[in-house]
Design an enzyme around this catalytic site. Sequence first.
Site, PDB file in Angstrom:
ATOM      1  N   ARG A   1       6.156 -20.066  -2.662  1.00  0.00           N
ATOM      2  CA  ARG A   1       5.629 -18.877  -3.337  1.00  0.00           C
ATOM      3  C   ARG A   1       5.408 -17.818  -2.264  1.00  0.00           C
ATOM      4  O   ARG A   1       4.499 -17.943  -1.452  1.00  0.00           O
ATOM      5  CB  ARG A   1       4.334 -19.242  -4.082  1.00  0.00           C
ATOM      6  CG  ARG A   1       3.481 -18.048  -4.420  1.00  0.00           C
ATOM      7  CD  ARG A   1       2.364 -18.371  -5.372  1.00  0.00           C
ATOM      8  NE  ARG A   1       1.444 -19.420  -4.950  1.00  0.00           N
ATOM      9  CZ  ARG A   1       0.507 -19.279  -3.995  1.00  0.00           C
ATOM     10  NH1 ARG A   1       0.407 -18.164  -3.323  1.00  0.00           N
ATOM     11  NH2 ARG A   1      -0.296 -20.283  -3.716  1.00  0.00           N
TER      12      ARG A   1
ATOM     13  N   HIS B   1      -0.959 -16.439  -5.362  1.00  0.00           N
ATOM     14  CA  HIS B   1      -0.931 -17.319  -6.538  1.00  0.00           C
ATOM     15  C   HIS B   1      -0.978 -16.483  -7.823  1.00  0.00           C
ATOM     16  O   HIS B   1      -0.153 -16.640  -8.715  1.00  0.00           O
ATOM     17  CB  HIS B   1      -2.116 -18.286  -6.480  1.00  0.00           C
ATOM     18  CG  HIS B   1      -2.353 -19.025  -7.749  1.00  0.00           C
ATOM     19  ND1 HIS B   1      -1.533 -20.045  -8.161  1.00  0.00           N
ATOM     20  CD2 HIS B   1      -3.289 -18.868  -8.723  1.00  0.00           C
ATOM     21  CE1 HIS B   1      -1.969 -20.497  -9.337  1.00  0.00           C
ATOM     22  NE2 HIS B   1      -3.029 -19.800  -9.693  1.00  0.00           N
TER      23      HIS B   1
ATOM     24  N   TYR C   1      -5.829 -18.971   3.351  1.00  0.00           N
ATOM     25  CA  TYR C   1      -5.486 -20.399   3.489  1.00  0.00           C
ATOM     26  C   TYR C   1      -4.097 -20.681   4.064  1.00  0.00           C
ATOM     27  O   TYR C   1      -3.693 -21.815   4.190  1.00  0.00           O
ATOM     28  CB  TYR C   1      -5.672 -21.130   2.146  1.00  0.00           C
ATOM     29  CG  TYR C   1      -4.885 -20.531   0.985  1.00  0.00           C
ATOM     30  CD1 TYR C   1      -3.542 -20.863   0.786  1.00  0.00           C
ATOM     31  CD2 TYR C   1      -5.465 -19.630   0.100  1.00  0.00           C
ATOM     32  CE1 TYR C   1      -2.815 -20.324  -0.256  1.00  0.00           C
ATOM     33  CE2 TYR C   1      -4.748 -19.075  -0.947  1.00  0.00           C
ATOM     34  CZ  TYR C   1      -3.423 -19.434  -1.129  1.00  0.00           C
ATOM     35  OH  TYR C   1      -2.696 -18.895  -2.160  1.00  0.00           O
TER      36      TYR C   1
END
Length: 361
Positions: free
Chosen positions: A258, A262, A271
């Site tokens: 990705r 998100h 992260y």
Amino acid sequence: MLFSKYDPLKKKQLQILNEKGEIVNKELEPKLDKETLVKMYKQAVLGRVADIKALQYQRQGRMLTYAPNRGHEAAQIGTAAAMAEQDWYIPGFRDFYAMLYRGVTLEQIYLYWYGNEWGSHFDEGVRVTPVNVIIGSQINHASGIAYASKLMKKNEVAVTAIGDGGTSHGEFYEGMNFAGVFNLPLVTLVQNNQYAISTPRAKATKAETLAQKAVAFGIPGIQVDGNDILAVYVAMKEAMEHARSGKGPVLVEAVTYRLGPHTTSDDPTLYREDSEVEIWEKKDPMIRFKKYMIDKGYWTEEEQKAYEEESDNYVGEVFRKVEATGEAELLDVFKYTYEEMTPQLIEQYETHKKFLEKGGK
Ligand SMILES: Cc1ncc(C[n+]2csc(CCOP(=O)(O)OP(=O)(O)O)c2C)c(N)n1
């Protein structure tokens, strides 16, 4: 044959077009005609333009929310292009490109993310079910559709997609197991994009591949380079033939990434390292697909420029139309959850109607 050769337990991964855009598996290169390849490519370009613009609209406060798809072009379009006309697509929430390819309009997709549920009301004959946000639920819906297809001898394959994190949910196991036991015509695409929001794949399962989860269901599983549209297409074609011929379901894991957040509520810099994203930017499925098209003489840089511009204008036009539709009617929530309202829904509908009549908001 393909499934035994690319055994996920032996850590085999199918790749045909590598990240430099070179064919590395000549004997498996699909014999797609120019018209089909150009259609696939143009849908991918339009999809990417619309995906990037959706994120921008949301940032401008003009779209409710959005789950970006950038990086998933090969996984989704390779799958959608391998389907037969009568097949069903049962999407999760990151299936924008596949939905578009299968006939859902950009206006409907934008309307949905704009916050208007009429965006889930597709045109007659479009065999795509509404977006499933509840992780894993789509696997049971797809299994049910596949079961109906089998009982009614309809020759329709149900195709569904789930994320890497989703394969640790109960509904994934229930739906896949049911389809395995009853030999149902189901093909499940796992879009392994390495993260379930901030949870990396390695923290969601101890299994080395997600394709090997097929072993537990007694069905074939294959892992493919999910940024290679040719590999996805070839694996999906074989999977759908297998399912259609009555041999039961197949699990296809597309290893991808990705590239964006998100959803629009997520900040991936919290992260994951930029250096990791840079590695995957180089593996972008669109870089190699474009090179393949140019090498074949099916596409040019001039066409690219013109088509990107055309897509940009078209997307802008569609979004302006969506913005002009305004909000959905609150009472529609009760009216259209089922074909007919249940007694409980009628009660809720009446209560809300009175509330609105008294000026409630
Ligand atoms: C049953 C359920 N639990 C939790 C959520 C909240 N949620 C939305 S997306 C997401 C992560 C999904 O990750 P993955 O399956 O890997 O798919 P991706 O978002 O990466 O495409 C979670 C936990 C949900 N939608 N449904």
